[in-house]
Enzyme design. Structure first.
Site, PDB file in Angstrom:
ATOM      1  N   TYR A 166     -14.192 -13.004  -0.412  1.00 42.07           N
ATOM      2  CA  TYR A 166     -15.008 -11.558  -0.746  1.00 42.07           C
ATOM      3  C   TYR A 166     -16.272 -11.918  -1.390  1.00 42.07           C
ATOM      4  O   TYR A 166     -17.182 -11.461  -1.158  1.00 42.07           O
ATOM      5  CB  TYR A 166     -13.996 -10.724  -1.617  1.00 42.07           C
ATOM      6  CG  TYR A 166     -13.037  -9.869  -0.670  1.00 42.07           C
ATOM      7  CD1 TYR A 166     -13.713  -9.011   0.342  1.00 42.07           C
ATOM      8  CD2 TYR A 166     -11.860 -10.363  -0.699  1.00 42.07           C
ATOM      9  CE1 TYR A 166     -12.782  -8.250   1.058  1.00 42.07           C
ATOM     10  CE2 TYR A 166     -10.937  -9.441   0.211  1.00 42.07           C
ATOM     11  CZ  TYR A 166     -11.287  -8.408   0.951  1.00 42.07           C
ATOM     12  OH  TYR A 166     -10.644  -7.782   1.857  1.00 42.07           O
ATOM     13  N   ARG A 226       0.758  -1.408  -0.063  1.00 45.29           N
ATOM     14  CA  ARG A 226      -0.057  -0.020  -0.091  1.00 45.29           C
ATOM     15  C   ARG A 226       1.003   1.288  -0.129  1.00 45.29           C
ATOM     16  O   ARG A 226       0.384   2.187   0.757  1.00 45.29           O
ATOM     17  CB  ARG A 226      -0.856   0.048   1.244  1.00 45.29           C
ATOM     18  CG  ARG A 226      -2.334  -0.789   1.034  1.00 45.29           C
ATOM     19  CD  ARG A 226      -3.271  -0.263   0.248  1.00 45.29           C
ATOM     20  NE  ARG A 226      -4.094  -1.122  -0.343  1.00 45.29           N
ATOM     21  CZ  ARG A 226      -5.115  -1.453   0.454  1.00 45.29           C
ATOM     22  NH1 ARG A 226      -5.736  -0.972   1.339  1.00 45.29           N
ATOM     23  NH2 ARG A 226      -5.908  -2.596  -0.206  1.00 45.29           N
ATOM     24  N   ARG A 277      -7.352  11.114  -6.062  1.00 49.00           N
ATOM     25  CA  ARG A 277      -8.086   9.984  -6.004  1.00 49.00           C
ATOM     26  C   ARG A 277      -9.758  10.763  -5.655  1.00 49.00           C
ATOM     27  O   ARG A 277     -10.646  10.186  -5.855  1.00 49.00           O
ATOM     28  CB  ARG A 277      -8.008   8.941  -4.807  1.00 49.00           C
ATOM     29  CG  ARG A 277      -7.151   7.709  -5.114  1.00 49.00           C
ATOM     30  CD  ARG A 277      -8.170   6.692  -5.505  1.00 49.00           C
ATOM     31  NE  ARG A 277      -8.979   6.215  -4.678  1.00 49.00           N
ATOM     32  CZ  ARG A 277     -10.368   6.381  -4.766  1.00 49.00           C
ATOM     33  NH1 ARG A 277     -10.896   7.182  -6.004  1.00 49.00           N
ATOM     34  NH2 ARG A 277     -11.256   6.233  -3.960  1.00 49.00           N
ATOM     35  N   ASP A 279      -6.655  -3.313  -7.552  1.00 51.22           N
ATOM     36  CA  ASP A 279      -7.107  -4.114  -6.611  1.00 51.22           C
ATOM     37  C   ASP A 279      -7.360  -5.494  -7.132  1.00 51.22           C
ATOM     38  O   ASP A 279      -7.634  -6.034  -8.271  1.00 51.22           O
ATOM     39  CB  ASP A 279      -8.450  -3.205  -6.202  1.00 51.22           C
ATOM     40  CG  ASP A 279      -8.720  -3.600  -4.874  1.00 51.22           C
ATOM     41  OD1 ASP A 279      -8.311  -2.871  -3.812  1.00 51.22           O
ATOM     42  OD2 ASP A 279      -9.705  -4.573  -4.701  1.00 51.22           O
ATOM     43  N   ARG A 305      -3.777   6.220   0.882  1.00 53.26           N
ATOM     44  CA  ARG A 305      -4.234   7.680   1.300  1.00 53.26           C
ATOM     45  C   ARG A 305      -3.250   8.367   2.254  1.00 53.26           C
ATOM     46  O   ARG A 305      -3.654   9.263   2.702  1.00 53.26           O
ATOM     47  CB  ARG A 305      -5.607   7.303   1.859  1.00 53.26           C
ATOM     48  CG  ARG A 305      -6.637   6.928   0.928  1.00 53.26           C
ATOM     49  CD  ARG A 305      -7.975   6.236   1.470  1.00 53.26           C
ATOM     50  NE  ARG A 305      -7.417   4.939   1.879  1.00 53.26           N
ATOM     51  CZ  ARG A 305      -8.308   4.214   2.678  1.00 53.26           C
ATOM     52  NH1 ARG A 305      -9.411   4.463   2.780  1.00 53.26           N
ATOM     53  NH2 ARG A 305      -7.837   3.134   3.018  1.00 53.26           N
TER      54      ARG A 305
HETATM   55  O1  CP3 Z   1       0.157   0.400  -3.189  1.00 53.24           O
HETATM   56  C1  CP3 Z   1      -0.017  -0.684  -3.504  1.00 53.24           C
HETATM   57  O2  CP3 Z   1      -0.258  -1.607  -2.639  1.00 53.24           O
HETATM   58  C2  CP3 Z   1      -0.926  -0.994  -4.850  1.00 53.24           C
HETATM   59  C3  CP3 Z   1      -2.379  -1.188  -4.647  1.00 53.24           C
HETATM   60  C4  CP3 Z   1      -3.363  -2.104  -4.090  1.00 53.24           C
HETATM   61  C5  CP3 Z   1      -4.543  -1.984  -3.654  1.00 53.24           C
HETATM   62  N1  CP3 Z   1      -5.042  -2.657  -3.193  1.00 53.24           N
HETATM   63  C6  CP3 Z   1      -5.099  -0.381  -3.853  1.00 53.24           C
HETATM   64  C7  CP3 Z   1      -6.262   0.003  -2.767  1.00 53.24           C
HETATM   65  C8  CP3 Z   1      -3.062  -3.380  -3.917  1.00 53.24           C
HETATM   66  C9  CP3 Z   1      -1.711  -4.373  -4.025  1.00 53.24           C
HETATM   67  C10 CP3 Z   1      -4.255  -3.860  -3.238  1.00 53.24           C
HETATM   68  C11 CP3 Z   1      -4.677  -5.219  -2.968  1.00 53.24           C
HETATM   69  C12 CP3 Z   1      -5.903  -5.726  -2.113  1.00 53.24           C
HETATM   70  N2  CP3 Z   1      -7.042  -5.080  -2.168  1.00 53.24           N
HETATM   71  C13 CP3 Z   1      -5.662  -6.711  -1.224  1.00 53.24           C
HETATM   72  C14 CP3 Z   1      -4.720  -7.435  -0.731  1.00 53.24           C
HETATM   73  C15 CP3 Z   1      -3.689  -6.852   0.220  1.00 53.24           C
HETATM   74  C16 CP3 Z   1      -4.319  -6.710   1.536  1.00 53.24           C
HETATM   75  O3  CP3 Z   1      -4.320  -5.548   2.039  1.00 53.24           O
HETATM   76  O4  CP3 Z   1      -4.283  -7.768   2.205  1.00 53.24           O
HETATM   77  C17 CP3 Z   1      -7.026  -6.673  -0.785  1.00 53.24           C
HETATM   78  C18 CP3 Z   1      -7.534  -7.575   0.269  1.00 53.24           C
HETATM   79  C19 CP3 Z   1      -7.947  -5.657  -1.373  1.00 53.24           C
HETATM   80  C20 CP3 Z   1      -9.335  -5.356  -1.174  1.00 53.24           C
HETATM   81  C21 CP3 Z   1      -9.666  -3.870  -0.660  1.00 53.24           C
HETATM   82  N3  CP3 Z   1      -9.289  -2.733  -1.592  1.00 53.24           N
HETATM   83  C22 CP3 Z   1     -10.024  -3.604   0.810  1.00 53.24           C
HETATM   84  C23 CP3 Z   1     -10.341  -4.396   1.477  1.00 53.24           C
HETATM   85  C24 CP3 Z   1     -10.221  -2.214   0.461  1.00 53.24           C
HETATM   86  C25 CP3 Z   1     -10.533  -1.304   1.773  1.00 53.24           C
HETATM   87  C26 CP3 Z   1      -9.473  -1.272   2.684  1.00 53.24           C
HETATM   88  C27 CP3 Z   1      -8.943  -0.025   2.734  1.00 53.24           C
HETATM   89  O5  CP3 Z   1      -7.597   0.334   2.870  1.00 53.24           O
HETATM   90  O6  CP3 Z   1      -9.815   1.218   2.722  1.00 53.24           O
HETATM   91  C28 CP3 Z   1      -9.625  -1.784  -0.778  1.00 53.24           C
HETATM   92  C29 CP3 Z   1      -9.449  -0.269  -1.316  1.00 53.24           C
HETATM   93  C30 CP3 Z   1      -8.053   0.112  -1.601  1.00 53.24           C
HETATM   94  N4  CP3 Z   1      -7.350  -0.728  -2.570  1.00 53.24           N
HETATM   95  C31 CP3 Z   1      -7.684   1.268  -1.409  1.00 53.24           C
HETATM   96  C32 CP3 Z   1      -6.333   1.356  -2.084  1.00 53.24           C
HETATM   97  C33 CP3 Z   1      -5.240   2.435  -2.094  1.00 53.24           C
HETATM   98  C34 CP3 Z   1      -7.851   2.418  -0.380  1.00 53.24           C
HETATM   99  C35 CP3 Z   1      -9.187   3.061  -0.986  1.00 53.24           C
HETATM  100  C36 CP3 Z   1      -9.179   4.576  -1.674  1.00 53.24           C
HETATM  101  O7  CP3 Z   1      -8.044   4.507  -2.255  1.00 53.24           O
HETATM  102  O8  CP3 Z   1     -10.063   4.939  -1.708  1.00 53.24           O
END
Ligand code: CP3
Length: 369
Positions: free
Chosen positions: A165, A38, A51, A87, A42
């Site tokens: 999921y 990540r 974003r 994602d 944010r």
């Molecule tokens: O920088 C990076 O890591 C690259 C981008 C990336 C995102 N999601 C962007 C994202 C990666 C590699 C992921 C993988 C992902 N997505 C996983 C596996 C990694 C882990 O966390 O175990 C999972 C389970 C998801 C599903 C997911 N996406 C969830 C549960 C959430 C909400 C949680 C949160 O942090 O809000 C997301 C949203 C998400 N994916 C965000 C980002 C940057 C945050 C939301 C936003 O930008 O508005």
């Protein structure tokens, strides 16, 4: 391509920093490479600004914005790898499921899979190349814009995590709905896991075709399984993915890329994971580096595993934690990272301390060796 030459296809700018790839392949490195799960997130004000203008999955479908978000952390920190902004839930979307990202709550499926009969709702014969073309475009564009500074990592969710999921319809503390499938409907569970596995293999190969130089597979929900169910419902599919991706890259005449498996909270299965066909094993923070190293030996590269919350500590404490972590892992066959993703309220300056200490301390150790 000569062994140890990762400058890559002539179509893209030549790679200048191959330390991450060398560590992933188990070659000698001058210092410990580092990136953060990540890292495009944010906690960066510029990320929030970019974003803010549109919905999460609309962002994922905009290659130019994905590229910009991927590059943002690299402008601030001397990271050794980039990871494409996207994602894991784009796969369920490609199968025809609706997924929205609810701000402050996380992903939401309005119509999750409730019972095996719902499997017929999933689209058949999905053409990943076409359906997820927006991801491949983002990867290609980012490879150009990176100008060869560092390698670009592509990724996918692993089958069990995506299945969870798709059945839970979002996050869950217990995973009771998804685990009920494993106990009540094992045949249908395997059917779903197989559908996902086939799609993931094509998806990862296409990412390499587009320019990804390493691949990470996220089994984020491994911890809910325990060893028996992990052996039945996760491990065989993780193995299949590693094996088939390598075979398909070979068959297409593409260079092999190192593959990373991150099975969160699955250190009960560490030995099996380290023999499942991946060059790198990602670790969460709940295992001591020394213990992990003893258990896997030097067969694989380890990646991780500082508790992301350790970034809340004062900077001198972060440096201390990082130094200890590097000393325990050793400077070779090691990629520094956090044990999971960063949170939005983390201080970018503390991330800078994390990255800088990995570099300076590992160089110091190498000098004295
Ligand atoms: O920088 C990076 O890591 C690259 C981008 C990336 C995102 N999601 C962007 C994202 C990666 C590699 C992921 C993988 C992902 N997505 C996983 C596996 C990694 C882990 O966390 O175990 C999972 C389970 C998801 C599903 C997911 N996406 C969830 C549960 C959430 C909400 C949680 C949160 O942090 O809000 C997301 C949203 C998400 N994916 C965000 C980002 C940057 C945050 C939301 C936003 O930008 O508005």
């Amino acid at each position: 391509m000569e062994q140890g030459d990762y400058s890559g296809s002539k179509a893209f700018p030549p790679l200048k920093n191959d330390t991450f790839l060398k560590a992933a392949w188990g070659e000698v490195t001058d210092y410990v490479p580092v990136w953060c799960m990540r890292q495009a997130g944010r906690y960066l004000p510029e990320f929030r600004e970019t974003r803010a203008t549109q919905d999460f999955f609309a962002t994922c479908r905009s290659p130019a914005i994905c590229c910009e978000l991927t590059l943002q952390p690299l402008r601030r920190f001397p990271l050794d790898a980039a990871i494409i902004f996207s994602d894991i839930l784009v796969i369920p979307q490609a199968l025809g499921m609706e997924v929205t990202m609810v701000p402050g709550k996380g992903p939401m499926f309005p119509e999750p899979l409730n019972e095996p009969a719902d499997l017929v709702k999933l689209r058949e014969n999905v053409d990943v190349t076409q359906e997820l073309a927006y991801v491949f475009q983002a990867i290609m564009l980012t490879r150009y814009k990176l100008k060869g500074e560092v390698p670009l990592i592509g990724f996918s969710g692993a089958p069990w995590t995506l299945m969870a999921y798709m059945i839970e319809g979002g996050g869950s503390n217990t995973m009771a709905k998804a685990k009920r499938w494993l106990y009540q409907y094992p045949v249908a569970s395997h059917k779903l896991l197989k559908i996902l596995t086939n799609l993931i293999i094509d998806y990862l190969v296409d990412q390499v075709t587009a320019g990804a130089q390493a691949l990470q597979v996220f089994e984020s929900h491994a911890g809910h399984l325990g060893s028996k169910q992990f052996n039945e419902f996760s491990l065989p599919y993780l193995r299949e993915i590693a094996h088939q991706v390598k075979e398909k890259l070979k068959a297409s005449g593409l260079d092999q890329v190192p593959m990373i498996v991150f099975a969160k909270d699955a250190h009960y299965a560490l030995e099996d994971i380290s023999e499942s066909g991946y060059e790198v094993v990602g670790l969460d923070w709940t295992i001591q580096p020394k213990v992990a190293r003893e258990r896997v030996g030097k067969k694989v590269t380890l990646q991780g595993n500082m508790d992301p919350c350790a970034l809340y500590a004062p900077k001198d404490k972060i440096s201390e934690t990082v130094k200890k972590m590097i000393e325990e892992f050793g400077t070779q066959r090691y990629i520094a990272n956090l044990g999971h993703g960063m949170y939005p309220d983390m201080d970018p300056e503390h991330v800078a301390t994390f990255v800088e200490t990995v570099h300076t301390h590992s160089r110091q150790i190498r000098k004295n060796e």
